[in-house]
Enzyme design. Structure first.
Site, PDB file in Angstrom:
ATOM      1  N   GLU A  47       1.016  -1.242  -0.044  1.00 52.32           N
ATOM      2  CA  GLU A  47      -0.115   0.013  -0.091  1.00 52.32           C
ATOM      3  C   GLU A  47       0.861   1.191  -0.039  1.00 52.32           C
ATOM      4  OE1 GLU A  47      -1.539   0.540   3.758  1.00 52.32           O
ATOM      5  OE2 GLU A  47      -3.237   1.812   3.138  1.00 52.32           O
ATOM      6  N   ASN A 111      -6.927   6.112  -2.000  1.00 47.57           N
ATOM      7  CA  ASN A 111      -5.895   5.029  -1.747  1.00 47.57           C
ATOM      8  C   ASN A 111      -6.151   3.916  -2.496  1.00 47.57           C
ATOM      9  OD1 ASN A 111      -4.295   3.310  -0.442  1.00 47.57           O
ATOM     10  ND2 ASN A 111      -4.653   3.935   1.612  1.00 47.57           N
ATOM     11  N   LYS A 128      -9.141   1.708  -2.157  1.00 46.51           N
ATOM     12  CA  LYS A 128      -9.689   1.126  -0.757  1.00 46.51           C
ATOM     13  C   LYS A 128     -10.901   1.744  -0.309  1.00 46.51           C
ATOM     14  CE  LYS A 128      -7.021   1.376   3.601  1.00 46.51           C
ATOM     15  NZ  LYS A 128      -6.000   1.721   4.362  1.00 46.51           N
ATOM     16  N   GLU A 147      -6.062   8.817   8.121  1.00 44.02           N
ATOM     17  CA  GLU A 147      -6.333   8.378   6.556  1.00 44.02           C
ATOM     18  C   GLU A 147      -7.653   8.940   6.174  1.00 44.02           C
ATOM     19  OE1 GLU A 147      -6.008   4.613   4.795  1.00 44.02           O
ATOM     20  OE2 GLU A 147      -5.003   3.748   6.683  1.00 44.02           O
ATOM     21  N   CYS A 173      -4.986  -3.040   2.841  1.00 45.66           N
ATOM     22  CA  CYS A 173      -4.742  -2.710   4.232  1.00 45.66           C
ATOM     23  C   CYS A 173      -6.049  -3.226   5.045  1.00 45.66           C
ATOM     24  CB  CYS A 173      -4.008  -1.389   4.636  1.00 45.66           C
ATOM     25  SG  CYS A 173      -3.125  -1.519   6.360  1.00 45.66           S
ATOM     26  N   ASN A 198       0.096  -0.919   5.312  1.00 45.21           N
ATOM     27  CA  ASN A 198       0.957  -0.330   6.281  1.00 45.21           C
ATOM     28  C   ASN A 198       0.138  -0.534   7.474  1.00 45.21           C
ATOM     29  OD1 ASN A 198       3.188   1.792   4.922  1.00 45.21           O
ATOM     30  ND2 ASN A 198       1.388   1.301   3.602  1.00 45.21           N
TER      31      ASN A 198
HETATM   32  N1  CDT Z   1      -3.094   1.385   6.529  1.00 41.01           N
HETATM   33  C1  CDT Z   1      -4.080   0.871   7.219  1.00 41.01           C
HETATM   34  O1  CDT Z   1      -5.140   0.708   6.965  1.00 41.01           O
HETATM   35  N2  CDT Z   1      -3.533   0.689   8.525  1.00 41.01           N
HETATM   36  C2  CDT Z   1      -4.429   0.055   9.613  1.00 41.01           C
HETATM   37  C3  CDT Z   1      -4.018   0.506  11.007  1.00 41.01           C
HETATM   38  C4  CDT Z   1      -4.903   0.589  12.049  1.00 41.01           C
HETATM   39  S1  CDT Z   1      -6.254   1.528  11.972  1.00 41.01           S
HETATM   40  C5  CDT Z   1      -5.389   3.081  12.556  1.00 41.01           C
HETATM   41  C6  CDT Z   1      -4.618  -1.455   9.392  1.00 41.01           C
HETATM   42  O2  CDT Z   1      -5.867  -2.075   9.538  1.00 41.01           O
HETATM   43  O3  CDT Z   1      -3.680  -1.986   9.688  1.00 41.01           O
END
Ligand code: CDT
Length: 319
Positions: A47, A111, A128, A147, A173, A198
């Site tokens: 991502e 995204n 996304k 985000e 993600c 990420n």
């Molecule tokens: N990039 C991404 O979606 N990361 C989220 C982090 C947790 S929510 C703050 C994930 O679900 O891995």
């Protein structure tokens, strides 16, 4: 004869805030070459693979914000990746922040992941759907996960495409944590789902989850694969990036739910597996024969309701 596809999870280590697109593309090209030398026909990048994970900062200045976004794809900076992949006959899936302008001039920030075939043609884009984190600046956090300040949800949901001799879908993600993500693609026959991520190891709203980040990652990727009889490729941008440690542990998961390849470092690394695409049928035609065993008449709440609605408490019921 069974259909086979050799796939690479091209994990990345941190990307510094001041790293240029050109520098990052050099790293992507090195990963591509490594994957190709090991027989890969499809390389999956993480991502937001062209920049640092900028949602950790709350940026209000419009010009600065838009500097993290791609205004065209390929761009002059990313063209070498597209050209080299086509020259090698390797397809790829690339995550990036997309600035999209509608025909009426309205702009959208998504995204996005783009899937490119072995001949260089664009198969499709996924934007996304589940956007995690917060909309406003939250100074109490050690770092932001804004985000929802940067991105709107993708309008097309979870599509799949006929590509790579298979049926391929994508997610990004946080999408991987939701069973609906996989099921909607499973109901379109997905055999291969590509997911970049990420995931900061510190989860500010509930830090007791920090130690479970790796477990939860594999839990959802493996169950999504198993319950839908498909392969899942989960690819991280991991390691310590601008002071924030993120999960690595990229994997390729079989329809059995077993991990068939995994990255072992927190940095740029390729994990490769040769997938027997017909192996999906062992699950799609037996335990998870959707047509035979699913009962959608009992699943209506999943698409008609967003949050949980509890039954009235006992006292209310007797009144
Ligand atoms: N990039 C991404 O979606 N990361 C989220 C982090 C947790 S929510 C703050 C994930 O679900 O891995």
């Amino acid at each position: 004869m069974n259909r086979h596809l050799t796939v690479a999870a091209a994990q990345m280590g941190p990307i510094a805030r001041n790293e240029t697109r050109e520098q990052v593309v050099e790293r992507l090209l090195a990963l591509l070459a490594d994957a190709h030398s090991r027989g890969a026909e499809l390389v999956v990048f993480p991502e937001l693979a062209l920049t640092t994970f900028f949602p950790r900062w709350y940026i209000e200045d419009e010009a600065e914000m838009l500097s993290w976004f791609e205004h065209e794809m390929p761009s002059p900076a990313t063209k070498p990746l597209f050209e080299e992949a086509a020259r090698l006959g390797v397809g790829f899936c690339l995550g990036y922040a997309e600035l999209h302008t509608d025909e009426d001039g309205t702009t959208h920030r998504y995204n996005t992941q783009m899937l490119v075939e072995r001949d260089g043609s664009v198969v499709g884009k996924f934007r996304k759907v589940h956007i995690p984190g917060h909309e406003e600046h939250e100074p109490w956090r050690e770092f932001q996960h804004a985000e929802r300040h940067y991105f709107e949800p993708g309008p097309h949901g979870f599509e799949v495409w006929r590509a790579f001799g298979s049926v391929v879908g994508m997610a990004i993600c946080n999408d991987r944590r939701w069973p609906e993500t996989y099921r909607v693609m499973g109901l379109q026959g997905a055999e291969l789902i590509l997911i970049g991520y990420n995931t900061p190891l510190h989860y500010a709203p509930d830090p007791q989850q920090n130690a479970l980040a790796g477990f939860h990652n594999h839990l959802v990727l493996q169950s999504g694969a198993y319950q839908n009889g498909c392969y899942v490729v989960g690819v991280a941008k991991g390691g310590e990036e601008e002071g924030v440690d993120s999960l690595a542990q990229s994997v390729i998961v079989a329809p059995s739910g077993q991990i068939v390849a995994q990255c072992i470092t927190n940095g740029d690394e390729v994990a490769v597996a040769r997938l027997d695409l017909d192996y999906c049928d062992f699950y799609k035609n037996t335990l998870f024969d959707f047509h035979r065993y699913r009962l959608p008449e009992h699943y209506g709440l999943i698409s008609s309701q967003r949050g949980a609605v509890e039954p009235p408490d006992a006292q209310e019921e007797t009144e």
